[in-house]
Design a protein around this motif. Structure first.
Motif, PDB file in Angstrom:
ATOM      1  N   UNK A 198       0.834  -1.217   0.000  1.00 36.23           N
ATOM      2  CA  UNK A 198       0.000   0.000   0.000  1.00 36.23           C
ATOM      3  C   UNK A 198       0.861   1.257   0.000  1.00 36.23           C
ATOM      4  N   UNK A 199       1.994   1.197   0.698  1.00 37.71           N
ATOM      5  CA  UNK A 199       2.909   2.346   0.722  1.00 37.71           C
ATOM      6  C   UNK A 199       3.448   2.638  -0.676  1.00 37.71           C
ATOM      7  N   UNK A 200       3.817   1.579  -1.409  1.00 38.47           N
ATOM      8  CA  UNK A 200       4.287   1.762  -2.784  1.00 38.47           C
ATOM      9  C   UNK A 200       3.160   2.272  -3.689  1.00 38.47           C
ATOM     10  N   UNK A 201       1.966   1.733  -3.517  1.00 37.44           N
ATOM     11  CA  UNK A 201       0.820   2.179  -4.323  1.00 37.44           C
ATOM     12  C   UNK A 201       0.560   3.666  -4.106  1.00 37.44           C
ATOM     13  N   UNK A 202       0.640   4.085  -2.874  1.00 36.46           N
ATOM     14  CA  UNK A 202       0.438   5.514  -2.566  1.00 36.46           C
ATOM     15  C   UNK A 202       1.472   6.374  -3.291  1.00 36.46           C
ATOM     16  N   UNK A 203       2.732   5.933  -3.233  1.00 37.75           N
ATOM     17  CA  UNK A 203       3.801   6.706  -3.883  1.00 37.75           C
ATOM     18  C   UNK A 203       3.586   6.777  -5.387  1.00 37.75           C
ATOM     19  N   UNK A 204       3.193   5.658  -6.004  1.00 36.89           N
ATOM     20  CA  UNK A 204       2.953   5.649  -7.448  1.00 36.89           C
ATOM     21  C   UNK A 204       1.780   6.553  -7.824  1.00 36.89           C
ATOM     22  N   UNK A 205       0.705   6.479  -7.056  1.00 36.01           N
ATOM     23  CA  UNK A 205      -0.482   7.289  -7.372  1.00 36.01           C
ATOM     24  C   UNK A 205      -0.205   8.779  -7.209  1.00 36.01           C
ATOM     25  N   UNK A 206       0.533   9.145  -6.182  1.00 34.97           N
ATOM     26  CA  UNK A 206       0.850  10.554  -5.967  1.00 34.97           C
ATOM     27  C   UNK A 206       1.768  11.089  -7.063  1.00 34.97           C
ATOM     28  N   UNK A 207       2.572  10.193  -7.648  1.00 31.60           N
ATOM     29  CA  UNK A 207       3.481  10.606  -8.732  1.00 31.60           C
ATOM     30  C   UNK A 207       2.820  10.514 -10.104  1.00 31.60           C
ATOM     31  N   UNK A 208       1.555  10.096 -10.149  1.00 31.13           N
ATOM     32  CA  UNK A 208       0.853   9.989 -11.424  1.00 31.13           C
ATOM     33  C   UNK A 208       1.111   8.702 -12.173  1.00 31.13           C
ATOM     34  N   UNK A 209       1.806   7.743 -11.544  1.00 28.76           N
ATOM     35  CA  UNK A 209       2.093   6.451 -12.175  1.00 28.76           C
ATOM     36  C   UNK A 209       0.960   5.480 -11.845  1.00 28.76           C
ATOM     37  N   UNK A 233      -8.337   3.724  -1.163  1.00 33.80           N
ATOM     38  CA  UNK A 233      -8.398   5.188  -1.129  1.00 33.80           C
ATOM     39  C   UNK A 233      -7.333   5.810  -2.022  1.00 33.80           C
ATOM     40  N   UNK A 234      -6.091   5.282  -1.944  1.00 42.20           N
ATOM     41  CA  UNK A 234      -5.011   5.828  -2.771  1.00 42.20           C
ATOM     42  C   UNK A 234      -5.292   5.618  -4.257  1.00 42.20           C
ATOM     43  N   UNK A 235      -5.841   4.450  -4.616  1.00 47.38           N
ATOM     44  CA  UNK A 235      -6.162   4.193  -6.021  1.00 47.38           C
ATOM     45  C   UNK A 235      -7.300   5.094  -6.502  1.00 47.38           C
ATOM     46  N   UNK A 236      -8.315   5.281  -5.665  1.00 49.95           N
ATOM     47  CA  UNK A 236      -9.447   6.149  -6.028  1.00 49.95           C
ATOM     48  C   UNK A 236      -8.981   7.582  -6.240  1.00 49.95           C
ATOM     49  N   UNK A 253     -13.190   7.343   2.569  1.00 48.74           N
ATOM     50  CA  UNK A 253     -13.266   8.581   3.343  1.00 48.74           C
ATOM     51  C   UNK A 253     -14.015   9.636   2.545  1.00 48.74           C
ATOM     52  N   UNK A 254     -14.531  10.617   3.242  1.00 47.78           N
ATOM     53  CA  UNK A 254     -15.262  11.690   2.573  1.00 47.78           C
ATOM     54  C   UNK A 254     -14.345  12.431   1.598  1.00 47.78           C
ATOM     55  N   UNK A 255     -13.098  12.613   1.993  1.00 48.78           N
ATOM     56  CA  UNK A 255     -12.140  13.325   1.142  1.00 48.78           C
ATOM     57  C   UNK A 255     -11.899  12.562  -0.159  1.00 48.78           C
ATOM     58  N   UNK A 256     -11.765  11.222  -0.058  1.00 52.04           N
ATOM     59  CA  UNK A 256     -11.517  10.416  -1.252  1.00 52.04           C
ATOM     60  C   UNK A 256     -12.730  10.423  -2.178  1.00 52.04           C
ATOM     61  N   UNK A 257     -13.922  10.281  -1.619  1.00 53.96           N
ATOM     62  CA  UNK A 257     -15.128  10.264  -2.452  1.00 53.96           C
ATOM     63  C   UNK A 257     -15.353  11.621  -3.125  1.00 53.96           C
ATOM     64  N   UNK A 258     -15.021  12.690  -2.404  1.00 59.76           N
ATOM     65  CA  UNK A 258     -15.150  14.028  -2.996  1.00 59.76           C
ATOM     66  C   UNK A 258     -14.216  14.221  -4.182  1.00 59.76           C
ATOM     67  N   UNK A 259     -13.042  13.533  -4.132  1.00 61.93           N
ATOM     68  CA  UNK A 259     -12.130  13.585  -5.271  1.00 61.93           C
ATOM     69  C   UNK A 259     -12.803  13.019  -6.519  1.00 61.93           C
ATOM     70  N   UNK A 260     -13.638  11.993  -6.312  1.00 61.22           N
ATOM     71  CA  UNK A 260     -14.341  11.365  -7.434  1.00 61.22           C
ATOM     72  C   UNK A 260     -15.437  12.270  -7.969  1.00 61.22           C
ATOM     73  N   UNK A 315      -6.136  -6.137   0.077  1.00 65.24           N
ATOM     74  CA  UNK A 315      -6.136  -4.666   0.114  1.00 65.24           C
ATOM     75  C   UNK A 315      -7.068  -4.190   1.231  1.00 65.24           C
ATOM     76  N   UNK A 316      -6.713  -3.083   1.836  1.00 70.38           N
ATOM     77  CA  UNK A 316      -7.574  -2.531   2.890  1.00 70.38           C
ATOM     78  C   UNK A 316      -8.006  -1.126   2.503  1.00 70.38           C
ATOM     79  N   UNK A 317      -8.677  -0.442   3.406  1.00 70.85           N
ATOM     80  CA  UNK A 317      -9.312   0.835   3.047  1.00 70.85           C
ATOM     81  C   UNK A 317      -8.338   1.836   2.452  1.00 70.85           C
ATOM     82  N   UNK A 318      -7.117   1.958   3.030  1.00 69.25           N
ATOM     83  CA  UNK A 318      -6.153   2.928   2.507  1.00 69.25           C
ATOM     84  C   UNK A 318      -5.672   2.548   1.105  1.00 69.25           C
TER      85      UNK A 318
END
Length: 543
Positions: free
Chosen positions: A359-370, A394-397, A424-431, A388-391
């Motif tokens: 999940x930590x790697x997924x977060x890094x890839x998503x934040x970098x646009x990969x 969330x990072x993929x969404x 999370x509300x923040x993640x759903x609002x991104x959508x 996979x768990x909630x985070x």
């Protein structure tokens, strides 16, 4: 000078009735005296032995007066000719009485001298006497003096506590009779008086000067902090405690677990460590992992990894947890290649892959646009049996939404709900902020309905984005439905909501309703957006 004078007076051409043989020695004496260097000024002269003897006699007289257990009235009469306004004399008397059998006499002299001279002793005198009392095991009396100084400092300012600890350290170094237990008493008294900030300052000052506090003092301070209105400071003290090589015991860990419960974070970190190690770990491991994780999250990655190494050496944390946090720290530093190397080495040593690191790697890839790399790693998780768990979702969404992959974002959202998680509300609002087109808007609205049944709590932005989506598609019923839902949930609509409401009704030919909401908007002191005015004017001109 003398040679020149002799040449003058022996010159035959020099004739003077004043320069006779009788006057020559007298004048020579004057010139000799003038040629000598001046005497030092009176104030630079060392004190005479008579003054030293007088001071020594005074000290001896005072010290002999106290063994007789005389009352203060008699002492005042016997010592009425002695000047005790000089703190140097008082200090010498206390040092003379520094041995444990004389400690009570030193305390009596301290109180009598204050009464006799009607002065308040400075903190360095308190510090000296406190060391004498602690050395004599008179802890109750020492505590009373420490409390007196601290209470006096409350009435003054925080710097007086700093001065007091400096005096204690100075007395410890100068007198060679001090015990470091004095500093434990000081910390414990600060905790008792709820002087939390001052106690923390003292801890750091002592560590800078090479002193270590006992585990009892740290536990006392930790307990008081977690009971106070400054619970976050408990982690600062716990960190300092380990840095200063005073390692936590069972009581320390119990206090920290209580602090985690108070912050509402215990369940989160229990789950995190479970995902890393695959089984329930001891409270000690959970607390220490929480400390290092928090330091990394705060941007203090290097400090966190140094502390992690010390914990690992002292067997305070598990190998799997330690390696996973190292990977996480390198990811936070942006060193993805280095993090991958550590993780591969971790797997070669026999450690199992875990969902936290993935999940930590997924977060890094998503934040970098990969997004593709993140999606590939997400699929790898499922292939190797990692859940996979909630985070993770969330990072993929958030990543898919941010970089324009709205369809994939909604897919992950649906998959997340199917697996029992709520975004999370923040993640759903991104959508919902980026939905475009009638199908996507309707799908996001249906997703909101499902989430509400699962306990999702939307905010104003959630409804504002969806209303804007319906408004762009000209679906006035969808706009009204969400507006009524906002009112039901007592969420106050902003200018954006009213803009789309007024425009949608106007475009649908429902002019009276449109004007009604325009009046409501003005009544709530909300200024119409430029888009509202432009649409209304354009519609009016086209008619």
């Amino acid at each position: 000078m003398n040679t020149l004078f002799h040449k003058i007076i022996n010159n035959p051409y020099t004739k003077s009735t004043l320069l006779t043989k009788k006057t020559q020695p007298h004048l020579l004496n004057h010139f000799t005296t003038a040629a000598q260097p001046p005497l030092p000024p009176p104030h630079t002269a060392p004190p005479s032995s008579s003054e030293e003897d007088k001071t020594a006699a005074t000290i001896t007289t005072i010290c002999k007066s106290f063994p007789n257990n005389l009352n203060w009235k008699t002492l005042n009469q016997n010592l009425k000719f002695i000047n005790l306004t000089d703190q140097n004399v008082i200090k010498k008397v206390l040092i003379h009485l520094k041995d444990p059998p004389n400690a009570k006499k030193a305390l009596s002299f301290f109180h009598w001298s204050s009464h006799y001279t009607n002065i308040m002793h400075p903190t360095h005198t308190y510090a000296l006497l406190i060391h004498i009392l602690v050395n004599a095991k008179l802890i109750k009396d020492a505590n009373a003096l420490i409390e007196s100084v601290l209470r006096r400092s409350v009435a003054c300012n925080r710097s007086s506590v700093e001065l007091f600890i400096q005096d204690l350290v100075s007395s410890y170094e100068v007198t060679s009779l001090g015990s470091s237990f004095v500093f434990d008493l000081l910390i414990q008294m600060c905790a008792k008086l709820r002087m939390i900030d001052e106690a923390i300052d003292v801890c750091f000052y002592l560590s800078e000067h090479g002193f270590r506090l006992s585990i009892i003092s740290y536990n006392t301070l930790l307990y008081v902090i977690q009971k106070s209105d400054k619970p976050k400071l408990v982690w600062r003290v716990y960190e300092h405690m380990i840095e200063n090589r005073t390692y936590p015991n069972e009581k320390s860990v119990g206090i920290m677990v209580t602090a985690l419960c108070k912050e509402g974070k215990l369940h989160t970190f229990v789950d995190m460590v479970d995902r890393i190690d695959g089984k329930r770990c001891s409270p000690r491991v959970i607390v220490n992992a929480c400390l290092v994780f928090g330091m990394i999250e705060d941007g203090r990655v290097e400090d966190g990894l140094v502390l992690l190494k010390r914990m690992f050496v002292k067997n305070m944390i598990l190998d799997t947890v330690s390696c996973s946090l190292i990977v996480y720290g390198k990811i936070k530093l942006g060193k993805l290649e280095s993090a991958l190397e550590v993780y591969e080495e971790m797997l070669k040593r026999g450690f199992k892959a875990n969902s936290f690191v993935h999940t930590s790697f997924i977060r890094a890839y998503c934040e970098a646009g990969k997004i593709e790399s993140g999606d590939e790693l997400f699929k790898d998780m499922e292939c190797v049996g990692l859940q996979p768990y909630d985070e993770t979702y969330t990072h993929m969404i958030a990543g898919c939404s941010k970089f324009g992959k709205l369809e994939e974002s909604l897919n992950f959202c649906e998959k997340m709900v199917q697996n029992g998680f709520v975004p999370s509300c923040l993640a759903f609002n991104e959508v919902v902020e980026r939905v475009n087109g009638f199908v996507s808007v309707r799908r996001a609205d249906e997703m909101l309905t499902v989430l509400l049944d699962k306990g999702f709590v939307p905010d104003v932005n959630t409804y504002s984005h969806l209303i804007a989506g319906y408004g762009r598609e000209g679906d006035v019923e969808g706009v009204l439905k969400l507006y009524y839902e906002m009112e039901y949930r007592k969420l106050s609509p902003g200018s954006s909501v009213f803009t789309w409401l007024i425009v949608s009704l106007y475009q649908a030919g429902r002019l009276e309703e449109s004007e009604k909401y325009l009046r409501t908007m003005k009544a709530r002191s909300l200024a119409p957006l430029d888009y509202t005015c432009y649409t209304l004017i354009s519609r009016y001109e086209s008619q």
